[in-house]
Design an enzyme around this catalytic site. Structure first.
Site, PDB file in Angstrom:
ATOM      1  N   GLY A 138       0.773  -1.238   0.000  1.00 54.65           N
ATOM      2  CA  GLY A 138       0.000   0.000   0.000  1.00 54.65           C
ATOM      3  C   GLY A 138       0.803   1.286   0.000  1.00 54.65           C
ATOM      4  N   THR A 139       2.014   1.275  -0.575  1.00 52.92           N
ATOM      5  CA  THR A 139       2.762   2.545  -0.604  1.00 52.92           C
ATOM      6  C   THR A 139       2.093   3.550  -1.540  1.00 52.92           C
ATOM      7  OG1 THR A 139       4.293   1.859  -2.358  1.00 52.92           O
ATOM      8  CG2 THR A 139       4.968   1.411  -0.083  1.00 52.92           C
ATOM      9  N   ASN A 140       1.462   3.079  -2.597  1.00 51.46           N
ATOM     10  CA  ASN A 140       0.734   4.015  -3.478  1.00 51.46           C
ATOM     11  C   ASN A 140      -0.504   4.559  -2.782  1.00 51.46           C
ATOM     12  OD1 ASN A 140       1.956   4.384  -6.273  1.00 51.46           O
ATOM     13  ND2 ASN A 140       2.159   2.168  -5.974  1.00 51.46           N
TER      14      ASN A 140
ATOM     15  N   MET B 114      -3.753  -6.536  -7.486  1.00 51.95           N
ATOM     16  CA  MET B 114      -3.163  -7.603  -8.307  1.00 51.95           C
ATOM     17  C   MET B 114      -4.195  -8.588  -8.854  1.00 51.95           C
ATOM     18  SD  MET B 114      -0.161  -6.596  -8.341  1.00 51.95           S
ATOM     19  CE  MET B 114       1.231  -5.923  -7.450  1.00 51.95           C
TER      20      MET B 114
ATOM     21  N   ILE C  11      -7.511  -9.352 -11.481  1.00 50.17           N
ATOM     22  CA  ILE C  11      -8.196  -8.864 -12.679  1.00 50.17           C
ATOM     23  C   ILE C  11      -9.706  -8.836 -12.430  1.00 50.17           C
ATOM     24  CG2 ILE C  11      -8.805  -9.558 -15.048  1.00 50.17           C
ATOM     25  CD1 ILE C  11      -5.849 -10.231 -15.445  1.00 50.17           C
ATOM     26  N   LEU C  12     -10.344  -7.720 -12.855  1.00 50.90           N
ATOM     27  CA  LEU C  12     -11.810  -7.622 -12.793  1.00 50.90           C
ATOM     28  C   LEU C  12     -12.317  -7.655 -14.229  1.00 50.90           C
ATOM     29  CD1 LEU C  12     -12.164  -4.745 -10.165  1.00 50.90           C
ATOM     30  CD2 LEU C  12     -12.291  -7.217  -9.765  1.00 50.90           C
TER      31      LEU C  12
ATOM     32  N   ASN D 173      -5.349   2.998 -13.050  1.00 52.76           N
ATOM     33  CA  ASN D 173      -4.385   2.026 -12.548  1.00 52.76           C
ATOM     34  C   ASN D 173      -2.994   2.629 -12.649  1.00 52.76           C
ATOM     35  OD1 ASN D 173      -3.200  -0.564 -11.880  1.00 52.76           O
ATOM     36  ND2 ASN D 173      -2.740  -0.833 -14.049  1.00 52.76           N
TER      37      ASN D 173
ATOM     38  N   HIS E  87       0.873   1.523 -13.199  1.00 52.69           N
ATOM     39  CA  HIS E  87       1.669   0.383 -13.653  1.00 52.69           C
ATOM     40  C   HIS E  87       3.154   0.763 -13.597  1.00 52.69           C
ATOM     41  CE1 HIS E  87       2.544  -3.337 -15.700  1.00 52.69           C
ATOM     42  NE2 HIS E  87       3.381  -2.666 -16.469  1.00 52.69           N
TER      43      HIS E  87
HETATM   44  C1  GAR Z   1       3.490  -0.999  -7.416  1.00 52.30           C
HETATM   45  O1  GAR Z   1       4.772  -0.953  -7.971  1.00 52.30           O
HETATM   46  C2  GAR Z   1       2.440  -0.997  -8.504  1.00 52.30           C
HETATM   47  O2  GAR Z   1       2.759  -0.185  -9.596  1.00 52.30           O
HETATM   48  C3  GAR Z   1       2.464  -2.434  -8.914  1.00 52.30           C
HETATM   49  O3  GAR Z   1       2.595  -3.161  -7.704  1.00 52.30           O
HETATM   50  C4  GAR Z   1       3.248  -2.345  -6.732  1.00 52.30           C
HETATM   51  C5  GAR Z   1       2.354  -2.234  -5.518  1.00 52.30           C
HETATM   52  O4  GAR Z   1       2.979  -1.553  -4.467  1.00 52.30           O
HETATM   53  N1  GAR Z   1       1.252  -2.781  -9.629  1.00 52.30           N
HETATM   54  C6  GAR Z   1       1.237  -3.644 -10.624  1.00 52.30           C
HETATM   55  O5  GAR Z   1       2.207  -4.270 -11.010  1.00 52.30           O
HETATM   56  C7  GAR Z   1      -0.131  -3.839 -11.280  1.00 52.30           C
HETATM   57  N2  GAR Z   1       0.029  -4.338 -12.600  1.00 52.30           N
HETATM   58  P1  GAR Z   1       2.156  -0.897  -3.273  1.00 52.30           P
HETATM   59  O6  GAR Z   1       1.204  -1.957  -2.713  1.00 52.30           O
HETATM   60  O7  GAR Z   1       3.240  -0.564  -2.270  1.00 52.30           O
HETATM   61  O8  GAR Z   1       1.445   0.319  -3.770  1.00 52.30           O
END
Ligand code: GAR
Length: 217
Positions: A12-14, A91, A93-94, A108, A110
């Site tokens: 969940g850093t994003n 992670m 797919i819907l 999203n 990426h």
């Molecule tokens: C992030 O790097 C995000 O871009 C990637 O997973 C990580 C999640 O980190 N997402 C994908 O690869 C989706 N295709 P987070 O949980 O710390 O935000």
């Protein structure tokens, strides 16, 4: 004020970048009203609770297939009256029933410069492993609207990040997050909430707040 529902599956850093942007006033016309996780016990849930944001766990493994899971998530999104849904490290797919219900209202992040290293099978650390295997000198991150094509929707923002010779997938992943993802995701969400994004012919245009002429992002 737009209701933002954030979908997560991990650290969940994003999500944290979005919470920080909300608290700093960068996102001023939107509020994270719910965080939905596809997995129980992930740290993203803790981050939401620390900021008094309601959470729901809709565990992927409790549903027999993508259609049943998508139905459950869509129901929750509708109950929450979401104006915007953000996949932030989600992670799972819907299917198209969700996309159809929320056209150009789901985004999203990426961890690569789409159309490189994207699509089915490219997620998380794998994206960076493949970028290093290929030997690209520049990678980055992309924020795009979600369509039925995996990682194929209209691109909102991108930011490049230089690859270094001694990078490992883990080091590169962290730098792409710090230098790109945590910046462009809150920026794209703020623009959406300020009604500055417009999609025409599968391209995203940014209506500049100053002149409203519709310059491309
Ligand atoms: C992030 O790097 C995000 O871009 C990637 O997973 C990580 C999640 O980190 N997402 C994908 O690869 C989706 N295709 P987070 O949980 O710390 O935000």
């Amino acid at each position: 004020m737009k209701n933002i529902v954030v979908l997560v599956s991990g650290g969940g850093t994003n999500l944290q970048a979005l919470i920080d942007a909300q608290e700093s006033g960068q996102i001023k016309n939107g509020k994270i009203t719910c965080v939905i996780s596809s997995k129980p016990g992930v740290f993203a849930l803790e981050r939401a609770r620390n900021h008094q944001i309601p959470v729901r766990v809709i565990a992927r493994k409790e549903y027999p297939d993508v259609a049943a899971y998508s139905r459950a998530v869509l129901e929750a999104i509708q109950e929450e009256k979401a104006d915007l849904v953000v996949y932030a490290g989600f992670m799972t797919i819907l299917d198209e029933q969700v996309v159809k219900a929320m056209p150009n209202k789901m985004m999203n992040v990426h961890p690569a410069l789409i159309p490189s290293f994207c699509g089915k099978g490219y997620y998380g650390l794998r994206v960076h492993e493949e970028a290093l295997r290929k030997g690209v000198k520049v990678t980055g991150a992309t924020v795009h609207f979600v369509t039925e094509v995996c990682d194929g929707g209209p691109i909102i923002l991108q930011k490049p990040v230089a690859v270094r010779e001694d990078d490992t997938p883990e080091i590169l992943q962290r730098r792409v997050m710090e230098e790109a993802e945590w910046k462009i995701l809150p920026q794209a969400v703020a623009m959406f909430c300020d009604d500055l994004l417009e999609v025409r012919n599968d391209r995203v245009y940014c209506k500049s707040a100053a002149d409203g002429t519709g310059e491309c992002c």
